[in-house]
Design a protein around this motif. Structure first.
Motif, short mmCIF file in Angstrom:
data_model
loop_
_atom_site.label_atom_id
_atom_site.label_comp_id
_atom_site.label_asym_id
_atom_site.label_seq_id
_atom_site.Cartn_x
_atom_site.Cartn_y
_atom_site.Cartn_z
N ASN A 337 10.76 80.85 21.88
CA ASN A 337 11.17 80.07 23.04
C ASN A 337 11.04 80.97 24.25
N LYS A 367 26.21 83.07 18.42
CA LYS A 367 26.47 83.20 16.99
C LYS A 367 25.49 84.18 16.34
N SER A 368 24.25 84.17 16.79
CA SER A 368 23.25 85.08 16.25
C SER A 368 22.23 85.41 17.35
N ASP A 403 14.90 81.63 12.65
CA ASP A 403 15.74 80.43 12.70
C ASP A 403 15.49 79.68 14.01
N PRO A 404 15.03 78.44 13.95
CA PRO A 404 14.76 77.69 15.20
C PRO A 404 16.01 77.48 16.04
N GLU A 405 17.17 77.41 15.41
CA GLU A 405 18.40 77.22 16.17
C GLU A 405 18.71 78.43 17.04
N VAL A 406 18.40 79.61 16.54
CA VAL A 406 18.71 80.84 17.27
C VAL A 406 17.91 80.93 18.55
N GLY A 408 16.49 78.28 20.03
CA GLY A 408 16.53 77.00 20.71
C GLY A 408 17.78 76.81 21.54
N ARG A 409 18.81 76.31 20.91
CA ARG A 409 20.02 75.92 21.63
C ARG A 409 20.67 77.11 22.34
N ALA A 410 20.68 78.28 21.70
CA ALA A 410 21.34 79.44 22.30
C ALA A 410 20.68 79.84 23.61
N SER A 412 18.57 77.99 25.52
CA SER A 412 18.62 76.90 26.49
C SER A 412 19.99 76.83 27.15
N LYS A 434 13.51 73.24 22.79
CA LYS A 434 13.73 73.69 21.43
C LYS A 434 12.74 74.81 21.10
#
Length: 600
Positions: A337, A367-368, A403-406, A408-410, A412, A434
């Motif tokens: 990202n 979180k990470s 991890d896409p969450e790491v 992405g949301r973090a 953004s 994302k």
């Protein structure tokens, strides 16, 4: 197309040729005759998946041709097609090729032009079936063959696509069997020329000099309009209108392996020693240019301007190919990202430091934290700028993680929350979204005999292509070339390197290459002794800490530098601002150093 068989000759219409009545057997090999086989006129209509759609029609209608080739595959393309195949097992080939054929199959049939393309990608059999279906729907007789055996994905767990680079003799077998259209998977780009040439002239696997000549011609053609003035360093030497719509290149290939590079009459662009040299240096490295059919000695190539838009290529030496084939491994590397902060006006260094500290703290408290975080400040701003855009610098943050969450949301959330709490004038070029997947390219090697190189002929029969009987491992060190005499000392002036040399650069996996050539002998005398590896590093500080290898090509008055690891894990990993090093050579040309005034 399937009815009358003019072999590889057909540009004078279906039937006899206008050139002395020479014929070619149904197997595609010249019949016994007191005359030598006439030249084979091979054109190119695609340099990549997404190239000019109308090029196939332009090449078929622009002048005589025997064979029309199309190169649709690159390292990144194989990754794209691999993801397509994940979604649909029937996919995996270049669909653009089919759409072009729908418009042009009748033209090729009418003019007796055979088509050879690597558009089969990961599914050459599927594309061959689609071409047959198209020909049937259009009512055009057409014999279709394909080449397979390159797919080694099953042997490389974790790879999205693993494909060996095959040579041209599978293509030759298909043409000898009377195919009008041959589609392949992963073959070398030059194989699209060596295959038709071997079929037409009856070359054997040990005709190394002839094959090397075809490899060089194929390398010049493979990138389409890059051989006719596209992306050319010295484009300002010609009227701008010359390059508005450059024509695609073609080669008149001769039985001895020599060729003339040209283009259809009346088309745009330029074919001269400079444009051909630029393409010869593109994405190559050492003087030995190794492939599955032959190792071509680039230091033996001689270029001669034969006339307007005609460059003769000859004296190419060939050696037995290596015992191994290169295998391109494509896999998903993770997710990435990015966000680009715009810094405007005064104190942009301090603004960059503030937002960087804020984002680093936010990522540390998440979180990470992403496993890879990269910052880059591009000082595009000017002092006392007349527009807001020219007063602005760009600060680019790129993050990567499995991890896409790491990523992405973090990212953004952290960037958006700073909108009212950071530097004055805070804004970004686009809100981060994302995380998106990125790919990694790696090269492996496998014994030639371990790959089931197979020609699937128009009647469905399968022919296994034997590996070369003679191979030779590449020498650890190239022979040291003899450098020209240095230019005598004299007055110098500080000026950009590009005032006296041209350059062309590109990518090979994670490595970048930049080739430079001198237009005159005196410029070559200066370049050969001035641009050492140490001077290269001084001019391009981004190469610090990386291995840089210099190769000398005296016949071309050229140097070729390979920078290992500059592009990280390849273009799909997007590790660098210019991920394919396309403008790397232009950056080098813009750098200033002391240049003899006699050259300026």
């Amino acid at each position: 197309m399937a009815g009358h068989r003019p072999g590889l000759r057909g540009t004078a219409g279906r039937g006899t040729r206008a050139e002395g009545g020479h014929r070619v057997s149904p197997e595609g090999i010249a019949e016994t005759s007191p005359k030598k086989a006439p030249p084979l006129r091979i054109g190119n209509a695609s340099g990549f998946y997404g190239d000019r759609f109308d090029a196939m029609r332009e090449m078929l209608t622009g002048g005589p041709l025997d064979v029309l080739t199309g190169d649709y595959l690159a390292e990144l393309t194989m990754l794209i097609l691999g993801r397509d195949r994940q979604k649909d097992p029937r996919a995996g080939y270049a669909r653009t090729f089919l759409r072009q054929l729908e418009e042009c199959l009748g033209l090729a049939h009418e003019r007796g032009v055979r088509i050879v393309a690597n558009a089969g990608g990961l599914n050459p059999a599927g594309l061959a079936d689609a071409v047959r279906e198209l020909a049937g729907r259009l009512g055009i007789p057409c014999r279709v063959a394909h080449v397979e055996g390159d797919d080694l994905t099953a042997a490389h767990p974790g790879s999205l696509a693993a494909h060996a680079y095959l040579g041209g003799f599978g293509i030759a077998a298909c043409l000898r069997a009377g195919a009008d259209i041959v589609v392949t998977g992963r073959v070398t780009d030059a194989a699209l020329v060596t295959g038709p040439a071997a079929a037409h002239f009856g070359w054997r696997q040990d005709d190394h000099d002839r094959l090397a000549g075809a490899v060089v011609a194929g390398h010049i053609l493979e990138c389409g309009t890059q051989a006719t003035g596209g992306n050319y360093a010295h484009f300002t030497d010609h009227p701008r209108s010359t390059f508005l719509h450059p024509g695609f290149p073609l080669a008149e290939l001769h039985e001895d392996g020599s060729s003339v590079i040209t283009k259809h009459d009346g088309t745009g662009g330029v074919v001269d020693i400079g444009t051909v040299t630029a393409q010869l240096l593109y994405e190559t490295g050492a003087v030995r240019y190794a492939g599955p059919d032959v190792t071509a000695r680039l230091d033996s190539v001689r270029l001669t301007q034969e006339g307007p838009d005609r460059v003769r290529v000859d004296v190419v030496r060939g050696e037995p190919p290596p015992p191994t084939l290169k295998v391109g491994l494509n896999r998903l590397g993770g997710f990435r990202n990015e966000v680009v902060f715009v810094l405007t006006g005064l104190e942009n260094e301090q603004k960059a430091a503030l937002v960087r500290d804020q984002m680093e703290a936010a990522l540390a408290n998440a979180k990470s934290r992403p496993s890879d975080v990269t910052w880059e400040l591009a000082r595009t701003d000017r002092t006392d700028a007349p527009t807001e855009e020219t007063a602005s610098a760009l600060l680019r943050l790129v993050v990567r993680d499995a991890d896409p969450e790491v990523v992405g949301r973090a990212l953004s959330g952290a960037a958006v929350e700073l909108a009212l709490a950071s530097y004055p004038g805070f804004h970004v070029t686009a809100p981060p979204g994302k995380g998106s997947p990125y790919g990694v390219f790696e090269a492996a090697y496998v014994e030639q005999g371990a790959v089931p190189h197979t020609a699937v002929l128009p009647d469905g029969s399968r022919v296994r292509i034997d590996p070369p009987a003679r191979t030779r491992a590449l020498a650890d060190l190239d022979e040291q070339p003899v450098l020209p005499e240095p230019l005598p000392d004299g007055r110098v002036r500080r000026a950009p390197l590009g005032c006296v040399v041209g350059a062309r650069s590109g990518d090979k996996g994670g490595d970048a290459n930049v080739g430079l050539w001198a237009p005159t002998h005196d410029a070559w005398r200066w370049l050969a002794h001035t641009l050492t590896v140490d001077r290269f590093r001084e001019l391009l500080p981004e190469t610090a800490g990386l291995t840089v290898v210099r190769h000398v090509l005296p016949n071309l008055r050229a140097l070729n530098f390979v920078v290992e690891g500059l592009l990280g894990e390849g273009v799909a990993s997007q590790a660098r601002f210019d991920p394919q090093a396309k403008a790397f050579g232009e950056w080098l040309r813009s750098r200033h150093l002391d240049i003899p005034e006699v050259l300026l």
